[in-house]
Design a protein around this motif. Structure first.
Motif, PDB file in Angstrom:
ATOM      1  N   ARG A   1       0.860  -1.186   0.000  1.00 55.79           N
ATOM      2  CA  ARG A   1       0.000   0.000   0.000  1.00 55.79           C
ATOM      3  C   ARG A   1       0.893   1.232   0.000  1.00 55.79           C
ATOM      4  N   THR A   2       0.334   2.334  -0.431  1.00 52.62           N
ATOM      5  CA  THR A   2       1.091   3.581  -0.469  1.00 52.62           C
ATOM      6  C   THR A   2       1.284   4.127   0.936  1.00 52.62           C
ATOM      7  N   ILE A   3       2.534   4.302   1.307  1.00 57.18           N
ATOM      8  CA  ILE A   3       2.908   4.915   2.586  1.00 57.18           C
ATOM      9  C   ILE A   3       3.836   6.073   2.245  1.00 57.18           C
ATOM     10  N   PRO A   4       3.477   7.309   2.578  1.00 55.77           N
ATOM     11  CA  PRO A   4       4.295   8.460   2.173  1.00 55.77           C
ATOM     12  C   PRO A   4       5.755   8.347   2.594  1.00 55.77           C
ATOM     13  N   GLU A   5       6.006   7.680   3.727  1.00 60.84           N
ATOM     14  CA  GLU A   5       7.368   7.602   4.237  1.00 60.84           C
ATOM     15  C   GLU A   5       8.230   6.583   3.490  1.00 60.84           C
ATOM     16  N   ILE A   6       7.588   5.669   2.742  1.00 63.31           N
ATOM     17  CA  ILE A   6       8.329   4.656   1.990  1.00 63.31           C
ATOM     18  C   ILE A   6       8.470   5.139   0.551  1.00 63.31           C
ATOM     19  N   LYS A   7       9.690   5.385   0.130  1.00 64.88           N
ATOM     20  CA  LYS A   7       9.932   5.995  -1.166  1.00 64.88           C
ATOM     21  C   LYS A   7      10.922   5.178  -1.987  1.00 64.88           C
ATOM     22  N   ASP A   8      10.931   5.448  -3.289  1.00 56.47           N
ATOM     23  CA  ASP A   8      11.914   4.854  -4.209  1.00 56.47           C
ATOM     24  C   ASP A   8      11.901   3.331  -4.171  1.00 56.47           C
ATOM     25  N   GLU A   9      10.688   2.760  -4.041  1.00 54.57           N
ATOM     26  CA  GLU A   9      10.634   1.302  -3.952  1.00 54.57           C
ATOM     27  C   GLU A   9      10.997   0.653  -5.294  1.00 54.57           C
ATOM     28  N   PRO A  10      11.699  -0.468  -5.226  1.00 56.89           N
ATOM     29  CA  PRO A  10      11.996  -1.223  -6.440  1.00 56.89           C
ATOM     30  C   PRO A  10      10.761  -2.017  -6.868  1.00 56.89           C
ATOM     31  N   ILE A  11      10.882  -2.799  -7.923  1.00 57.09           N
ATOM     32  CA  ILE A  11       9.850  -3.776  -8.281  1.00 57.09           C
ATOM     33  C   ILE A  11       9.987  -4.938  -7.296  1.00 57.09           C
ATOM     34  N   ILE A  12       8.890  -5.301  -6.633  1.00 57.88           N
ATOM     35  CA  ILE A  12       8.940  -6.311  -5.563  1.00 57.88           C
ATOM     36  C   ILE A  12       8.072  -7.485  -5.986  1.00 57.88           C
ATOM     37  N   TRP A  13       8.682  -8.644  -6.196  1.00 63.78           N
ATOM     38  CA  TRP A  13       7.995  -9.798  -6.774  1.00 63.78           C
ATOM     39  C   TRP A  13       8.216 -11.034  -5.922  1.00 63.78           C
ATOM     40  N   ARG A  14       7.287 -11.994  -6.057  1.00 59.87           N
ATOM     41  CA  ARG A  14       7.510 -13.288  -5.400  1.00 59.87           C
ATOM     42  C   ARG A  14       7.118 -14.426  -6.326  1.00 59.87           C
ATOM     43  N   TYR A  15       7.795 -15.560  -6.104  1.00 60.41           N
ATOM     44  CA  TYR A  15       7.578 -16.772  -6.893  1.00 60.41           C
ATOM     45  C   TYR A  15       7.507 -17.957  -5.939  1.00 60.41           C
ATOM     46  N   PHE A  16       6.598 -18.869  -6.202  1.00 58.11           N
ATOM     47  CA  PHE A  16       6.549 -20.134  -5.478  1.00 58.11           C
ATOM     48  C   PHE A  16       7.070 -21.198  -6.437  1.00 58.11           C
ATOM     49  N   VAL A  17       8.177 -21.835  -6.049  1.00 65.42           N
ATOM     50  CA  VAL A  17       8.910 -22.662  -7.011  1.00 65.42           C
ATOM     51  C   VAL A  17       9.329 -23.993  -6.396  1.00 65.42           C
ATOM     52  N   ALA A  18       9.624 -24.938  -7.284  1.00 69.28           N
ATOM     53  CA  ALA A  18      10.195 -26.229  -6.905  1.00 69.28           C
ATOM     54  C   ALA A  18      11.319 -26.546  -7.877  1.00 69.28           C
ATOM     55  N   PRO A  19      12.492 -26.935  -7.403  1.00 61.69           N
ATOM     56  CA  PRO A  19      13.597 -27.260  -8.308  1.00 61.69           C
ATOM     57  C   PRO A  19      13.246 -28.455  -9.189  1.00 61.69           C
ATOM     58  N   PHE A  20      13.696 -28.434 -10.436  1.00 61.70           N
ATOM     59  CA  PHE A  20      13.504 -29.579 -11.317  1.00 61.70           C
ATOM     60  C   PHE A  20      14.307 -30.768 -10.775  1.00 61.70           C
ATOM     61  N   LYS A  21      13.623 -31.886 -10.549  1.00 57.72           N
ATOM     62  CA  LYS A  21      14.295 -33.057  -9.986  1.00 57.72           C
ATOM     63  C   LYS A  21      15.367 -33.590 -10.917  1.00 57.72           C
TER      64      LYS A  21
END
Length: 364
Positions: free
Chosen positions: A96-116
């Motif tokens: 959410r937008t918080i005035p005190e938090i600035k210059d945020e990068p792109i923030i991503w997440r992945y749910f993954v499993a290594p290839f066996k």
């Protein structure tokens, strides 16, 4: 003009943690509200949290949280991940937008499993594979940084005061059986998104109040085993030390604590139990370069528990409290009282003596 005595000079950063030994899940707002009484221990250059048990629907997959500096970097990193993992979900981490938090990068997440098939060809177990992947991205892909990589847990951090960071990431919408938190007051390293605490690798996460004077010796040793310290702050190395001692070397939590906050040689010599004397002598000798010197209090989070530890001279504050199935840890009692006003058995652990709390088996 304020002069000495009219302004509070805190002894460094703020740390806090809460865990339910019954595995009961708690909303994330409990932990970021706990940081408010310790506001003056931070200076707005870093705040962060780790929650355990927050992704039950994806508990069998590694949750990779990443910062990117551009869409092009994200695309390049995703191509790399697709060659190594089955990606079952990919999404932007809600904020959410918080005035005190600035210059945020792109923030991503992945749910993954290594290839066996890849694990078999490389002859690696999945944890070692994921750890090596994290090191490769963080050291060889400019503009991308994996800041969380465990199963059924996640780290959320930013440049800002911790209570603002918690609101920014909407932590009240998550529930976990364990939370740890940090408010940063950097003294000799830069304040940037990747340098905020917690520092993590796999399901280990570290928050730290203090300064590591042994950093160069610790870093040189740990980097011989494939770890790469790239995040411009001394605390990063503690996470890798713990991964090396606990996962790679198979030490117990007590043994790992006796390496990083080793007893004095005189204390070892005075032990009357011969087996204990031999064990501590062996650990101090074998892992001499992993002794952490300087003032510190740390909390280590891991799957199913946490450990709190002071340096052996107890040069940084840390208190512990309890109430029913919950254990609370913080730099100040005020933080514990915010989480639980009726907390009991408030006490300060001795220097070098770990406080280890585990969730009962099968609870989460």
């Amino acid at each position: 003009m304020k002069v000495e005595g009219q302004v509070r000079i805190p002894s460094g950063c703020a740390i806090a943690a809460v865990i339910s030994k019954e595995g009961k899940r708690m909303s994330g707002d409990i932990i970021y509200n706990a940081m408010k009484p310790m506001h003056d221990r931070s200076n707005g250059l870093g705040g962060g949290f780790s929650g355990y048990g927050i992704y039950p629907e994806y508990k069998d997959f590694y949750a990779l949280h990443l910062f990117y500096d551009s869409r092009a970097t994200r695309k390049k990193c995703e191509e790399f991940l697709k060659d190594r993992f089955e990606i079952v979900k990919s999404e932007k981490i809600p904020t959410r937008t918080i005035p005190e938090i600035k210059d945020e990068p792109i923030i991503w997440r992945y749910f993954v499993a290594p290839f066996k098939s890849l694990l078999c060809s490389l002859q690696l177990d999945e944890k070692e594979f994921v750890a090596r992947t994290v090191m490769k991205i963080n050291s060889e892909l400019p503009g991308a940084y994996v800041f969380s990589s465990g199963k059924n847990m996640g780290t959320f951090k930013a440049v800002g005061y911790p209570e603002d960071v918690g609101g920014f990431y909407k932590l009240e919408e998550y529930e976990g059986y364990c939370w740890i938190a940090h408010g940063r007051y950097p003294t000799n390293t830069p304040g940037w998104w990747g340098g905020a605490h917690p520092f993590t690798l796999l399901d280990w996460s570290i928050v730290h109040n203090g300064e590591i004077s042994s950093y160069d010796a610790n870093r040189r040793f740990i980097e011989m085993f494939g770890y790469k310290c790239t995040l411009q702050t001394d605390t990063e190395v503690i996470t890798y030390i713990m991964d090396y001692l606990l996962r790679v070397q198979g030490l117990t939590l007590d043994e790992a604590a006796s390496v990083v906050a080793a007893p004095f040689w005189s204390t070892i010599e005075d032990k009357t139990n011969l087996a204990e004397k031999e064990k501590y002598t062996f650990l101090r000798t074998l892992f001499a370069s992993l002794l952490i010197t300087g003032p510190f209090s740390i909390v280590l989070g891991f799957e199913g528990g946490l450990m709190a530890l002071n340096d052996r001279l107890k040069l940084r504050s840390m208190v512990v409290g309890e109430k029913e199935d919950k254990v609370f840890i913080a730099s100040e009692e005020a933080s514990i009282r915010t989480m639980e006003p009726d907390a009991q058995n408030i006490w300060a652990p001795a220097g070098g003596e770990p406080v280890i709390v585990k969730v009962k088996e099968g609870a989460f």
